[in-house]
Write a protein that holds these residues in place. Structure first.
Motif, PDB file in Angstrom:
ATOM      1  N   UNK A 147       5.967  15.801 -13.281  1.00 13.71           N
ATOM      2  CA  UNK A 147       5.992  16.024 -11.835  1.00 13.71           C
ATOM      3  C   UNK A 147       6.333  17.475 -11.510  1.00 13.71           C
ATOM      4  N   UNK A 207       7.588  11.997  -6.645  1.00  9.79           N
ATOM      5  CA  UNK A 207       7.555  13.438  -6.392  1.00  9.79           C
ATOM      6  C   UNK A 207       8.496  13.807  -5.245  1.00  9.79           C
ATOM      7  N   UNK A 208       8.476  13.007  -4.203  1.00  9.54           N
ATOM      8  CA  UNK A 208       9.335  13.295  -3.054  1.00  9.54           C
ATOM      9  C   UNK A 208      10.804  13.169  -3.429  1.00  9.54           C
ATOM     10  N   UNK A 240       3.914   6.805  -7.174  1.00 10.46           N
ATOM     11  CA  UNK A 240       3.959   8.094  -7.866  1.00 10.46           C
ATOM     12  C   UNK A 240       4.318   9.234  -6.911  1.00 10.46           C
ATOM     13  N   UNK A 241       3.715   9.226  -5.746  1.00 10.08           N
ATOM     14  CA  UNK A 241       4.023  10.267  -4.766  1.00 10.08           C
ATOM     15  C   UNK A 241       5.467  10.160  -4.297  1.00 10.08           C
ATOM     16  N   UNK A 242       5.923   8.941  -4.199  1.00  8.94           N
ATOM     17  CA  UNK A 242       7.310   8.732  -3.815  1.00  8.94           C
ATOM     18  C   UNK A 242       8.252   9.368  -4.836  1.00  8.94           C
ATOM     19  N   UNK A 301       0.800  -1.221   0.000  1.00  8.70           N
ATOM     20  CA  UNK A 301       0.000   0.000   0.000  1.00  8.70           C
ATOM     21  C   UNK A 301       0.828   1.262   0.000  1.00  8.70           C
ATOM     22  N   UNK A 302       1.827   1.301  -0.844  1.00 11.71           N
ATOM     23  CA  UNK A 302       2.578   2.536  -0.986  1.00 11.71           C
ATOM     24  C   UNK A 302       2.265   3.162  -2.335  1.00 11.71           C
ATOM     25  N   UNK A 303       2.249   4.446  -2.372  1.00 12.15           N
ATOM     26  CA  UNK A 303       1.948   5.158  -3.598  1.00 12.15           C
ATOM     27  C   UNK A 303       3.256   5.531  -4.293  1.00 12.15           C
TER      28      UNK A 303
END
Lengths: 253, 253
Positions: free
Chosen positions: A47, A15-16, A11-13, A7-9
């Motif tokens: 991004x 961005x980070x 795509x957001x990772x 359950x990790x995203x």
DNA sequence: TAGTTTGTTCTACTCAGTAGAACGATTGTT
DNA sequence: AACAATCGTTCTACTGAGTAGAACAAACTA
């Protein structure tokens, strides 16, 4: 995304990762970041334009850099931190009283995080700013904190981060660290002799809550050239410790 | 993603919305944020556990809150900001010289952003921190900046943000604003009479680069009760303006 | 104890993020 | 001046990843 990292995203990772790269390298172009992170150019571009639309980054011609919006988040986190609220004035006083550099630190994820940093009149100009992370074992502030953490927690931290040498004075041996931490507990404050930065000495005192947990530490840092008098060995530890005590009183209502 | 808003990453935008919600509401639970942002519970959960793994948030039992990692980004942005670097010491000096609250502000995206805020001995304790955004038209700092922006830029800003009333003293009329900005240009500093916060007065001076562009502004804020003497009307503007001049010298090498 | 409400897990679907090629615009080089 | 190289950006097609919703267990309430 199969078994044990659920359950990790992703795509957001990404961005980070891009934000991290911008912090590490400063102002950067799309292609540079794409190469750096081994991402496709168009991915990075997507991004970055999202981040720009959300005002997290700002573009200077062809380069992007972190925007003041992030300062808003940072300032907010600092401002509402309970230790910062009660310790802010003491850090200020410590800096103007000694004329040196006064710092406030807390532990997070096994690292030392500066919560506040204030320069007195004659203070050295280091690249220290709120939010900066430093290894706990290599600074007076960090040793003051480590000395009052549960020993299992110290084990965890050493295991995770090791004891890397920052200068040739840094403690790199576990037994030596334990010995020094015992000394810190005995006399109530920690000393750092050029263990992080050559030419710099610090005195740090722990800030301890009434239930015995350590909230953080406060310190004064000065150049070696000004630490030869007995002022450094006698008075400075007293001043730092009394600042810590005042904070403890405020923290316990 | 069809015509005119191309190439945005919707997933990352969701993450940012969640960060915003955590800032607005403080420590929050999964369900609360899901309701607030009209997202599915499991979506919010996935994003939050990603943010936790990346150490952007920290959990307290069932609630999540913004972590000190964000302070790292904020501190970094502040630390490397060119105006902050040259103005930091003057803000400090201004606070200790007057004993009041000294602030440094820049404009970004049409809003005023505090870059630094320092309390003197008797300063009022406002909820001001670096990164906080305030409307430009309602504060001395903001008017000092607006007065030296190109008039088309002022038009844009007023069009985008309007002139909302913060107190009953706030300027809400465009003609009135223009008149005041002309006065600011004439005498070199701006005054704010309880226009943002009742009971608070500010004097702000613009910081102008040698090419004429305005870099930001610096100010002193004090309670109305201490502004009745001629000290406020005469000396304070001089002190603020000379601080601005010193910064201008540093900024122009 | 029964009833809510919480965070978390799981699954299936489909939508959105990604890669890669292609486009202009810009820069530097010969 | 014409070339080559590199930049950011746009486009398209594919498929992998994010999402919603139901189902779960754990914690709390009455």
């Amino acid at each position: 995304m199969t078994e044990n990292a659920p359950h990790r995203v992703e795509t957001s990772r990404k961005t980070i990762q891009i934000l991290d790269a911008l912090r590490e390298h400063g102002s950067s172009s799309v292609t540079f970041i794409a190469r750096e992170l081994e991402m496709n150019k168009s991915t990075v571009h997507n991004h970055l334009s999202t981040l720009e639309a959300e005002k997290f980054v700002v573009r200077n011609g062809t380069d992007y850099e972190l925007s003041l919006r992030l300062l808003g988040f940072g300032g907010y986190v600092q401002h509402r931190h309970p230790l910062y609220q009660v310790a802010k004035r003491e850090v200020h006083r410590l800096a103007s009283q000694t004329g040196e550099l006064a710092n406030l630190m807390v532990e997070e994820y096994g690292q030392g995080v500066y919560l506040a940093s204030e320069q007195g009149e004659q203070a050295v100009d280091l690249d220290i700013y709120p939010g900066l992370r430093r290894p706990l074992h290599a600074i007076g502030l960090g040793k003051a904190i480590l000395a009052h953490l549960p020993s299992e927690r110290v084990d965890e931290i050493v295991e995770e981060h090791g004891l890397p040498a920052e200068t040739d004075q840094t403690i790199t041996d576990r037994a030596e660290l334990d010995a020094q931490l015992a000394t810190v507990r005995d006399r109530g404050y920690a000393v750092d002799n050029e263990e992080l930065i050559r030419g710099l000495r610090c005195v740090g005192a722990p800030i301890i809550a009434k239930d015995g947990t350590v909230l953080g530490a406060i310190s004064v840092s000065q150049p070696v050239s000004r630490t030869n008098s007995e002022h450094f060995t006698d008075e400075v530890p007293d001043i730092v410790q009394s600042a810590a005590n005042v904070i403890e009183l405020h923290a316990n209502h």
